[in-house]
Write an enzyme that holds these catalytic residues in place. Structure first.
Site, PDB file in Angstrom:
ATOM      1  N   SER A 113       0.856  -1.189   0.000  1.00  0.00           N
ATOM      2  CA  SER A 113       0.000   0.000   0.000  1.00  0.00           C
ATOM      3  C   SER A 113       0.886   1.231   0.000  1.00  0.00           C
ATOM      4  CB  SER A 113      -0.882   0.021   1.238  1.00  0.00           C
ATOM      5  OG  SER A 113      -1.388   1.329   1.413  1.00  0.00           O
TER       6      SER A 113
ATOM      7  N   HIS B 297      -1.093  -1.338  -4.427  1.00  0.00           N
ATOM      8  CA  HIS B 297      -2.384  -1.049  -3.778  1.00  0.00           C
ATOM      9  C   HIS B 297      -2.518   0.458  -3.543  1.00  0.00           C
ATOM     10  CE1 HIS B 297      -5.874  -2.173  -1.285  1.00  0.00           C
ATOM     11  NE2 HIS B 297      -5.467  -1.246  -0.425  1.00  0.00           N
TER      12      HIS B 297
ATOM     13  N   ASP C 250      -4.752   3.409  -1.956  1.00  0.00           N
ATOM     14  CA  ASP C 250      -5.806   3.710  -0.988  1.00  0.00           C
ATOM     15  C   ASP C 250      -6.375   5.099  -1.230  1.00  0.00           C
ATOM     16  OD1 ASP C 250      -5.995   1.382   0.722  1.00  0.00           O
ATOM     17  OD2 ASP C 250      -3.935   1.827   1.287  1.00  0.00           O
TER      18      ASP C 250
ATOM     19  N   MET D 161      -9.083   7.855  -0.287  1.00  0.00           N
ATOM     20  CA  MET D 161      -9.934   8.232   0.863  1.00  0.00           C
ATOM     21  C   MET D 161     -10.515   9.621   0.645  1.00  0.00           C
ATOM     22  SD  MET D 161      -7.587   6.917   3.997  1.00  0.00           S
ATOM     23  CE  MET D 161      -6.737   5.339   3.936  1.00  0.00           C
TER      24      MET D 161
ATOM     25  N   HIS E 107      -8.328   0.782  -4.079  1.00  0.00           N
ATOM     26  CA  HIS E 107      -9.238   0.516  -2.960  1.00  0.00           C
ATOM     27  C   HIS E 107      -9.942   1.842  -2.663  1.00  0.00           C
ATOM     28  CE1 HIS E 107      -9.485  -0.471   1.653  1.00  0.00           C
ATOM     29  NE2 HIS E 107     -10.680  -0.413   1.085  1.00  0.00           N
TER      30      HIS E 107
ATOM     31  N   MET F 146     -12.204   4.108  -0.792  1.00  0.00           N
ATOM     32  CA  MET F 146     -12.905   4.328   0.483  1.00  0.00           C
ATOM     33  C   MET F 146     -13.618   5.665   0.341  1.00  0.00           C
ATOM     34  SD  MET F 146      -9.783   2.927   2.834  1.00  0.00           S
ATOM     35  CE  MET F 146      -8.624   3.082   1.485  1.00  0.00           C
TER      36      MET F 146
ATOM     37  N   MET G 161     -11.453  -6.072   5.327  1.00  0.00           N
ATOM     38  CA  MET G 161     -10.682  -5.084   6.091  1.00  0.00           C
ATOM     39  C   MET G 161     -10.398  -5.668   7.471  1.00  0.00           C
ATOM     40  SD  MET G 161      -9.913  -2.589   4.216  1.00  0.00           S
ATOM     41  CE  MET G 161      -9.055  -1.690   5.529  1.00  0.00           C
TER      42      MET G 161
ATOM     43  N   ASP H 201      -6.461  -6.513   4.302  1.00  0.00           N
ATOM     44  CA  ASP H 201      -5.850  -5.184   4.328  1.00  0.00           C
ATOM     45  C   ASP H 201      -5.955  -4.608   5.736  1.00  0.00           C
ATOM     46  OD1 ASP H 201      -5.001  -2.614   3.781  1.00  0.00           O
ATOM     47  OD2 ASP H 201      -6.600  -2.140   2.367  1.00  0.00           O
TER      48      ASP H 201
HETATM   49  C1  DX5 Z   1      -6.305   1.407   5.582  1.00  0.00           C
HETATM   50  C2  DX5 Z   1      -5.799   1.112   4.186  1.00  0.00           C
HETATM   51  C3  DX5 Z   1      -4.668   0.172   4.166  1.00  0.00           C
HETATM   52  C4  DX5 Z   1      -3.458   0.642   4.920  1.00  0.00           C
HETATM   53  C5  DX5 Z   1      -2.780  -0.559   5.481  1.00  0.00           C
HETATM   54  O1  DX5 Z   1      -7.444   2.182   5.508  1.00  0.00           O
HETATM   55  O2  DX5 Z   1      -6.839   0.555   3.387  1.00  0.00           O
HETATM   56  O3  DX5 Z   1      -4.324  -0.238   2.849  1.00  0.00           O
HETATM   57  O4  DX5 Z   1      -2.566   1.358   4.148  1.00  0.00           O
HETATM   58  O5  DX5 Z   1      -1.732  -0.120   6.265  1.00  0.00           O
HETATM   59  P1  DX5 Z   1      -0.964  -1.093   7.257  1.00  0.00           P
HETATM   60  O6  DX5 Z   1      -0.435  -2.236   6.447  1.00  0.00           O
HETATM   61  O7  DX5 Z   1       0.103  -0.216   7.813  1.00  0.00           O
HETATM   62  O8  DX5 Z   1      -1.966  -1.552   8.286  1.00  0.00           O
HETATM   63 ZN    ZN Z   2      -6.392  -0.462   1.329  1.00  0.00          ZN
END
Ligand code: DX5
Ligand code: ZN
Length: 225
Positions: free
Chosen positions: A10, A35, A37, A39, A68, A70, A139, A175
């Site tokens: 990620s 990956h 993320d 948000m 991903h 969110m 998750m 994840d």
């Molecule tokens: C959290 C993200 C993850 C995050 C994981 O909301 O979707 O992808 O980056 O981070 P670690 O591996 O540090 O828990």
């Molecule tokens: Zn993620």
């Protein structure tokens, strides 16, 4: 898409001032997927980046760009993420009122559809869309931030989803809090695709990333189901 173990760093835990280089570095260090993320500060309490940033870093790696999302709503932005170069687009069941339609739209854009569920959401929430997806994302922390602790109650959900998926060609991704000390149990529960942010980007150099990816692979394979 089902098969052996895949490791998906990620980029949330990377140095954003050098994002393209950080993606190229994990690519060379052995990442299977990248990956991303995304948000929105609404569905989750944090804001990261959107399609223009994905498009800007697309050239840094030829590997599968695993987005991903969110974000809520997701529908208005699917086309922009597809055009930016995402290979897979995963949406949250909790964020999509018409989840079945959203997953069809992702496939219609030429991307692999994925569906994610938060730690408190039961696996039955996605039982009736399994024929629409190439990936299910469990998750294992509450989404929003990297570096949180793995939530052990999710292991039972991973086991149940493995059974629900049966022999469909669907990747079972996890994840959140994936690290050498948690990945064995997660693999044993039935997951095959592992996102890790802090456990891969810690150290800050390509050699660290290579060692960190290898450590994850080793601990996952030892504990193979
Ligand atoms: C959290 C993200 C993850 C995050 C994981 O909301 O979707 O992808 O980056 O981070 P670690 O591996 O540090 O828990
Ligand atoms: Zn993620």
């Amino acid at each position: 898409m089902a098969g052996g173990i895949l490791i998906a760093p990620s980029i949330l835990s990377s140095d954003f001032s050098r994002l393209g280089e950080e993606i190229a570095a994990v690519d060379r260090a052995g990442a299977d997927w990248i990956h991303l993320d995304v948000m929105d500060g609404h569905f989750v309490p944090n804001i990261t980046f959107g399609p223009p940033v994905v498009a800007a870093v697309r050239g840094a790696s030829k590997k599968f760009f695993d987005a991903h999302l969110m974000i809520a709503p997701a529908d208005p932005y699917l086309e922009a993420f597809a055009k930016a170069g995402c290979d897979g687009i995963t949406v949250h069941a909790e964020a999509c009122t018409h989840l079945d339609r959203t997953l069809q739209a992702i496939r219609g854009l030429g991307c692999k559809p994925g569906v994610a569920i938060n730690p408190a959401t039961p696996e039955t929430a996605i039982e009736y869309v399994l024929d629409r997806v190439d990936l299910v994302l469990v998750m294992t922390v509450n989404p929003g931030f990297g570096g949180q602790s793995f939530i052990p109650a999710t292991l039972e959900k991973i086991r149940r989803l493995r059974a629900l998926i049966g022999d469909r060609p669907i990747r079972l991704q996890v994840d959140g809090g994936v690290a050498p000390d948690t990945i064995g149990a997660i693999r044993q529960a039935g997951a095959d695709t592992f996102v890790a942010g802090s456990a891969i980007y810690r150290g800050g150099t390509e050699n660290h990333y290579r060692d960190n990816i290898e450590a994850l692979r080793k601990h996952a394979e030892v504990n193979k189901a």
